[in-house]
Design an enzyme around this catalytic site. Structure first.
Site, PDB file in Angstrom:
ATOM      1  N   VAL A 263      -6.929   3.204   2.879  1.00  0.00           N
ATOM      2  CA  VAL A 263      -5.649   2.796   3.454  1.00  0.00           C
ATOM      3  C   VAL A 263      -4.547   2.828   2.405  1.00  0.00           C
ATOM      4  CG1 VAL A 263      -4.403   0.804   4.392  1.00  0.00           C
ATOM      5  CG2 VAL A 263      -6.623   1.433   5.338  1.00  0.00           C
ATOM      6  N   GLU A 264      -4.863   2.382   1.190  1.00  0.00           N
ATOM      7  CA  GLU A 264      -3.839   2.266   0.154  1.00  0.00           C
ATOM      8  C   GLU A 264      -3.429   3.601  -0.452  1.00  0.00           C
ATOM      9  OE1 GLU A 264      -2.150  -0.332  -0.670  1.00  0.00           O
ATOM     10  OE2 GLU A 264      -3.237  -1.816   0.519  1.00  0.00           O
ATOM     11  N   THR A 265      -4.392   4.436  -0.790  1.00  0.00           N
ATOM     12  CA  THR A 265      -4.052   5.662  -1.531  1.00  0.00           C
ATOM     13  C   THR A 265      -4.807   6.894  -1.051  1.00  0.00           C
ATOM     14  OG1 THR A 265      -5.746   5.217  -3.226  1.00  0.00           O
ATOM     15  CG2 THR A 265      -3.531   4.337  -3.621  1.00  0.00           C
TER      16      THR A 265
ATOM     17  N   PRO B  48       0.760  -1.212   0.000  1.00  0.00           N
ATOM     18  CA  PRO B  48       0.000   0.000   0.000  1.00  0.00           C
ATOM     19  C   PRO B  48       0.796   1.269   0.000  1.00  0.00           C
ATOM     20  CG  PRO B  48      -0.066  -1.067   2.100  1.00  0.00           C
ATOM     21  CD  PRO B  48       0.854  -1.838   1.220  1.00  0.00           C
TER      22      PRO B  48
END
Length: 379
Positions: A160-162, A39
């Site tokens: 959460v990732e981007t 992530p």
């Protein structure tokens, strides 16, 4: 997404990415361990990630020019891409010292749950997730109806990732993978050599799959941006995961994880279903108690194969209704007021396939609960 492969096609386990990089799986920057898609927002560290047995690997050093020539021939043969085309594209690639430095950065100490959770679950991230869900409710509702993966879980992954697409990565995907495929950092420690060689070969395969992806989706791979480990798009899919799990959600004949929200939502859900075995309507996790004086059960494998009776015999009791016949895996977290215990079910396991970290899965789950307006326990 992950995964978790990880996107499998997705990728590999969780170390805290350089100060959480703010930068990845999932599915994100792939941390230097096996994950689903690393992530961009950073991955919670895990003290004891799962490790799959691996076949032997040749540790004999190969000169860069030889390795590069073999790569071109192998990739051409595997995917039917003219060698001259691969050579021309690689001629545009740059070996980046910044990628080597990022991948070489020493891992931070393993942060306990009560320290790592605030990095992923803040009021700003919850509010952003609610806005994102509301803005895309119709598209998400369709994917949820088709796959059984709740809209809030898909949104939490993207958060959460981007950071809901605001931080998909600034590195050239081609440059990042080219660097890690042929210049993966070496520590000089003989005990770490095999792992370092395996990681380099992993990224070399991802580079080859990037060429295949470019041909399949008509992408200019030299123009793609992502994490320093080559993960890309709002859900941070590695090339192998993109090829294996991405789907055409809007029916335009392409799988676009950069510009089509329909494709992004459908692909993350598909990853959970195909890679993680997501169960429609199933539980993710419920809080539990552990009988005083009992030692936490830490199974080597995280699959939710333990019956409630078995867990009860080990001192665990769920603190929320659980269907008869359910199986789970115990989860122990270091909370601010002492140990926290949970039981994770198949859908919790599915989240760990996106990024192989128990804390990552719990962060995604609790963020999704907060986005949906449900109460979550204190860290």
């Amino acid at each position: 997404m992950t995964k978790k492969p990880a996107t499998r096609g997705r990728l590999l386990a969780g170390l805290l990415l350089a100060g959480l990089l703010g930068c990845t799986p999932r599915a994100g920057v792939v941390s230097d361990s096996p994950v689903a898609v690393p992530p961009v927002a950073g991955t919670p560290a895990e003290a004891r990630p799962e490790a799959a047995p691996a076949p032997p690997v040749d540790l004999t050093p190969v000169p860069f020019e030889v390795a590069r020539e073999r790569f071109i021939a192998d990739t051409s043969g595997r995917y039917g891409i003219p060698a001259a085309e691969i050579e021309a594209t690689l001629a545009r690639a740059t070996l980046l010292d910044s990628v080597v430095a990022a991948m070489s950065r020493p891992a931070e100490r393993v942060k306990p749950w009560h320290e790592s959770r605030p990095m992923f679950i803040s009021q700003a991230r919850i509010d952003g997730g609610r806005r994102f869900l509301e803005q895309n409710r119709a598209k998400l509702a369709k994917v949820e109806a088709d796959t059984g993966v709740p809209a809030e879980v898909i949104v939490a992954i993207i958060g959460v990732e981007t950071s809901y697409g605001a931080n998909p990565g600034r590195y050239s995907v081609l440059d990042a993978l080219y660097t890690l495929a042929f210049r993966y950092p070496r520590s000089g420690d003989p005990a770490k050599l095999e792992r370092e060689v395996r990681r380099e070969l992993f990224f070399r395969d991802e580079l080859a799959q990037l060429f295949a992806l470019g041909r399949e989706e008509n992408l200019d791979i030299a123009a793609l941006k992502g994490s320093y480990a080559g993960a890309m798009g709002m859900g941070q899919f590695m090339p192998s995961s993109y090829r294996q799990f991405a789907v055409d959600g809007d029916g335009d004949g392409r799988r676009d994880l950069f510009g089509s929200l329909d494709d992004v939502f459908a692909s993350i859900a598909n990853y959970f279903v195909e890679k993680g075995g997501w169960v429609r309507g199933g539980l993710v996790a419920v809080p539990a108690t552990l009988e005083p004086g009992r030692e936490p059960f830490e199974p080597a494998e995280w699959a939710p194969t333990h019956t409630l009776a078995e867990l009860a015999a080990r001192g665990y009791a769920p603190q929320a209704p659980v269907p008869d016949g359910a199986t789970a895996t115990p989860v122990s977290l270091a909370g601010s007021s002492g140990p926290q215990y949970w039981l994770g079910f198949q859908n919790y396991y599915a989240i760990t396939r996106y990024n192989i970290s128990k804390m990552y899965a719990m962060a995604v789950f609790q963020l999704s609960e907060a986005i949906a307006g449900r109460e979550i326990p204190p860290a």
